[in-house]
Design a protein around this motif. Structure first.
Motif, short mmCIF file in Angstrom:
data_model
loop_
_atom_site.label_atom_id
_atom_site.label_comp_id
_atom_site.label_asym_id
_atom_site.label_seq_id
_atom_site.Cartn_x
_atom_site.Cartn_y
_atom_site.Cartn_z
N ARG A 351 -20.44 31.87 -12.10
CA ARG A 351 -19.44 31.68 -13.11
C ARG A 351 -18.10 32.06 -12.31
NH1 ARG A 351 -20.40 28.05 -17.37
NH2 ARG A 351 -23.24 28.16 -17.76
N SER A 352 -17.13 31.83 -13.20
CA SER A 352 -15.78 31.56 -13.39
C SER A 352 -14.73 31.46 -13.71
CB SER A 352 -15.28 31.35 -11.52
OG SER A 352 -14.28 31.77 -11.59
N GLN A 353 -13.92 32.20 -14.14
CA GLN A 353 -12.88 32.20 -15.37
C GLN A 353 -11.72 31.80 -14.40
OE1 GLN A 353 -12.99 32.53 -18.44
NE2 GLN A 353 -15.33 32.92 -17.71
N ASP A 354 -12.13 31.23 -12.76
CA ASP A 354 -10.32 31.50 -12.38
C ASP A 354 -10.05 29.63 -12.76
OD1 ASP A 354 -10.32 33.63 -11.24
OD2 ASP A 354 -11.15 33.18 -9.63
N PRO A 355 -9.01 29.23 -12.32
CA PRO A 355 -8.28 27.74 -12.58
C PRO A 355 -9.60 27.02 -12.16
CG PRO A 355 -6.63 29.26 -12.63
CD PRO A 355 -7.75 30.08 -12.04
N ALA A 356 -10.07 25.78 -12.62
CA ALA A 356 -10.87 24.67 -12.09
C ALA A 356 -10.18 24.09 -10.59
CB ALA A 356 -11.02 23.89 -12.99
N ASP A 357 -10.77 23.98 -9.36
CA ASP A 357 -10.21 22.93 -8.37
C ASP A 357 -10.41 21.79 -8.25
OD1 ASP A 357 -8.62 25.09 -6.99
OD2 ASP A 357 -11.27 25.68 -6.30
N LEU A 358 -11.71 21.17 -8.98
CA LEU A 358 -11.99 20.03 -8.96
C LEU A 358 -12.97 19.70 -10.66
CD1 LEU A 358 -14.28 19.13 -5.56
CD2 LEU A 358 -12.19 18.66 -6.51
N ALA A 359 -12.85 19.17 -11.25
CA ALA A 359 -13.39 18.96 -12.34
C ALA A 359 -14.33 17.20 -12.53
CB ALA A 359 -12.30 18.37 -13.70
N LEU A 360 -15.46 17.56 -12.50
CA LEU A 360 -16.83 16.67 -12.80
C LEU A 360 -17.91 16.84 -13.53
CD1 LEU A 360 -18.74 17.09 -9.17
CD2 LEU A 360 -17.51 18.60 -10.56
N SER A 361 -19.17 15.75 -13.51
CA SER A 361 -20.31 16.16 -14.43
C SER A 361 -21.42 16.55 -13.74
CB SER A 361 -20.18 14.84 -15.19
OG SER A 361 -20.92 13.70 -14.70
N VAL A 362 -22.27 16.60 -14.42
CA VAL A 362 -23.30 17.08 -13.73
C VAL A 362 -24.13 16.23 -12.62
CG1 VAL A 362 -25.64 16.66 -14.81
CG2 VAL A 362 -25.65 18.57 -13.85
N ARG A 363 -23.71 14.96 -13.37
CA ARG A 363 -24.71 13.83 -12.70
C ARG A 363 -23.48 13.45 -11.29
NH1 ARG A 363 -23.84 7.44 -15.51
NH2 ARG A 363 -24.31 5.92 -13.41
N GLU A 364 -22.12 13.43 -11.14
CA GLU A 364 -21.85 13.39 -9.93
C GLU A 364 -21.89 14.55 -9.00
OE1 GLU A 364 -20.46 10.69 -12.36
OE2 GLU A 364 -19.61 13.25 -12.76
N LEU A 365 -22.40 15.56 -9.28
CA LEU A 365 -22.80 16.79 -9.08
C LEU A 365 -24.77 16.14 -7.48
CD1 LEU A 365 -22.21 20.29 -10.61
CD2 LEU A 365 -21.69 19.43 -7.67
N GLY A 366 -24.78 15.74 -9.30
CA GLY A 366 -26.30 15.49 -8.60
C GLY A 366 -26.18 14.27 -7.65
N SER A 367 -25.76 13.47 -7.32
CA SER A 367 -25.22 11.89 -6.29
C SER A 367 -24.61 12.48 -4.99
CB SER A 367 -24.32 10.98 -6.72
OG SER A 367 -24.56 10.69 -8.34
N ALA A 368 -24.28 13.59 -5.59
CA ALA A 368 -23.40 14.02 -4.03
C ALA A 368 -24.49 15.70 -3.55
CB ALA A 368 -22.14 15.19 -4.39
N TYR A 369 -25.38 15.79 -4.17
CA TYR A 369 -25.52 17.58 -3.58
C TYR A 369 -27.23 16.49 -2.10
CZ TYR A 369 -29.22 21.07 -3.98
OH TYR A 369 -30.20 21.60 -3.59
N LEU A 370 -27.04 15.84 -1.24
CA LEU A 370 -27.92 16.19 -0.71
C LEU A 370 -27.15 15.18 0.62
CD1 LEU A 370 -31.96 13.78 -2.51
CD2 LEU A 370 -31.24 15.80 -1.62
N GLY A 371 -25.75 15.29 0.27
CA GLY A 371 -24.93 14.71 1.45
C GLY A 371 -24.58 13.38 1.54
N GLY A 372 -25.36 12.06 1.05
CA GLY A 372 -25.48 10.91 1.33
C GLY A 372 -23.93 10.46 0.10
N VAL A 373 -23.90 10.79 -1.21
CA VAL A 373 -22.99 9.91 -1.30
C VAL A 373 -21.73 11.00 -1.45
CG1 VAL A 373 -22.06 9.76 -3.60
CG2 VAL A 373 -24.72 9.48 -2.92
#
Length: 411
Positions: A351-373
């Motif tokens: 967890r972090s209180q620092d300013p965010a660098d990227l904003a996205l939903s958990v759906r996008e993280l799921g798509s990118a998780y295995l490295g193919g998207v």
């Protein structure tokens, strides 16, 4: 009458599965297939929704281990057998099943849930993103030739009984799992899934066949499972080779297996489904246009325990980025997370209180998780927002993999 959701009892399985057949069109599975599904079902991980004595909703899960970038095998819940009776649409049955199932997966300490979708548009609203794609090919072998690597002619091929060769083939498969994200380490009982060969489901094709590739000492270094579907026209034969699996880590053995499939007598087409999008086959063929290549979604993935999932995989480049994650369905994942991965391979997500660098939903993280998207491609669709200049490129390079993720079989 109020609907009741409960964990499946073993003596309810037949009624529960009857409901599932109805939800998927009402076609009755042949007895051997039905018994196979019964043997794989994990009742303690299966849910039914009941309206009196009628089962009107279902969802189940398998306990899998999924290969992720870096080669780790991560506990993953394989979501399956999801259906709602047509009489009970728009009553919140599916949402209730997904809610209960994800809560149970979290309690069971599986950081990832995966599924194959009969209707891909359904699962995005529950946080699943498409993490792996697959190819189907229909190759005209009268016009397409293979350019094989050195050593292909030295590979010995042998037709074997699929049952008797099972152990050798499983050793080949197991040796490949860690090298490609998205592959499933086969749990006990799943090795027999590939041998299912119900005559009623062959569609006029032959019984299942298996050819193995051997090294000079007779060790099995690759295999292919397939069927032949004879057909005839006025001008002669028009048979098809229906490929179920081809696995071999050695390029010469891989090419030898495909060449064998291309040259089976009285056949003009080789058809294969569920191939990886970076399949080496595409570089062996003389004319890829004659291969009629089609891509479709394969594996949908959801992060259930976000920090545990992100710490379980390796990254292709050093990264230090704060992610602002939206996750309305599993709010414990929502908020800001700092992901750091160093050149030494150490990964931390907190967890972090620092300013965010990227904003996205958990759906996008799921798509990118295995490295193919890539996160970059998702940003191009407006689904990832860059809040710090340079953060998108940094994170996208870190998440990207060397090989395309691949789910070699459905579940």
């Amino acid at each position: 009458m109020a609907l009741e959701m409960r964990v499946l009892r073993r003596d309810e399985w037949d009624v529960w599965f009857d409901h599932l057949e109805l939800a998927f069109g009402g076609v009755t599975e042949p007895a051997p297939s039905r018994e196979h599904f019964r043997s794989l079902t994990e009742p303690d991980r299966s849910l039914g929704v009941w309206d009196g004595e009628d089962c009107v909703g279902s969802a189940s899960a398998f306990g899998f281990r999924l290969s992720v970038p870096g080669g780790a095998l991560v506990p993953a819940s394989g979501v399956t057998m999801v259906g709602v009776a047509p009489t009970h649409r728009r009553r919140g049955v599916l949402r209730s099943l997904m809610r209960r199932q994800l809560d149970d997966i979290r309690t069971g300490e599986e950081p990832i849930a995966v599924l194959t979708a009969s209707e891909p548009e359904i699962y995005g609203r529950f946080g699943y993103g498409t993490a792996a794609y697959s190819l189907a090919v229909d190759i005209d072998t009268t016009r397409v030739r293979l350019s094989v690597p050195p050593g292909t002619d030295a590979v010995r091929l042998r037709l074997v009984d699929p049952e008797k060769s099972l152990a050798d083939c499983e050793r080949v498969y197991a040796g490949l799992v860690a090298a490609r994200p998205g592959m499933l380490a086969r749990q006990p009982g799943w090795e027999r899934d590939a041998l299912q060969d119900v005559p009623e489901l062959r569609g006029g094709a032959s019984p299942l066949k298996c050819v193995v590739a051997e090294d000079p000492d007779g060790g099995v270094i690759g295999y292919a499972r397939y069927r032949v579907k004879p057909d005839w026209e006025l001008i002669g034969s028009d048979g098809k080779v229906e490929v179920r699996e081809v696995h071999a880590p050695d390029p010469a053995a891989y090419a030898a297996l495909w060449r064998y499939l291309f040259e089976i007598d009285l056949t003009w087409h080789v058809r294969a489904y569920g191939r990886p999008v970076d399949d080496a086959l595409l570089h062996l063929v003389s004319d890829v246009r004659r291969c009629r290549v089609q891509q479709r979604d394969a594996l949908h993935l959801r992060l259930v325990d976000l920090p545990a999932a992100l710490e379980a995989r390796a990254y292709g480049a050093a990264v230090d980025v704060v992610l602002e994650v939206e996750d309305a369905f599993c709010p414990w994942n929502a908020g800001r997370w700092r992901l750091t991965a160093g050149a030494d391979g150490a990964v931390r997500c907190v967890r972090s209180q620092d300013p965010a660098d990227l904003a996205l939903s958990v759906r996008e993280l799921g798509s990118a998780y295995l490295g193919g998207v890539t996160l970059t491609s998702l940003a191009g669709a407006g689904r990832v927002r860059e809040l710090r200049a340079g953060a998108l490129r940094e994170a996208s390079r870190a998440f990207a993999g060397d090989v395309a993720p691949w789910l070699p079989h459905n579940f």
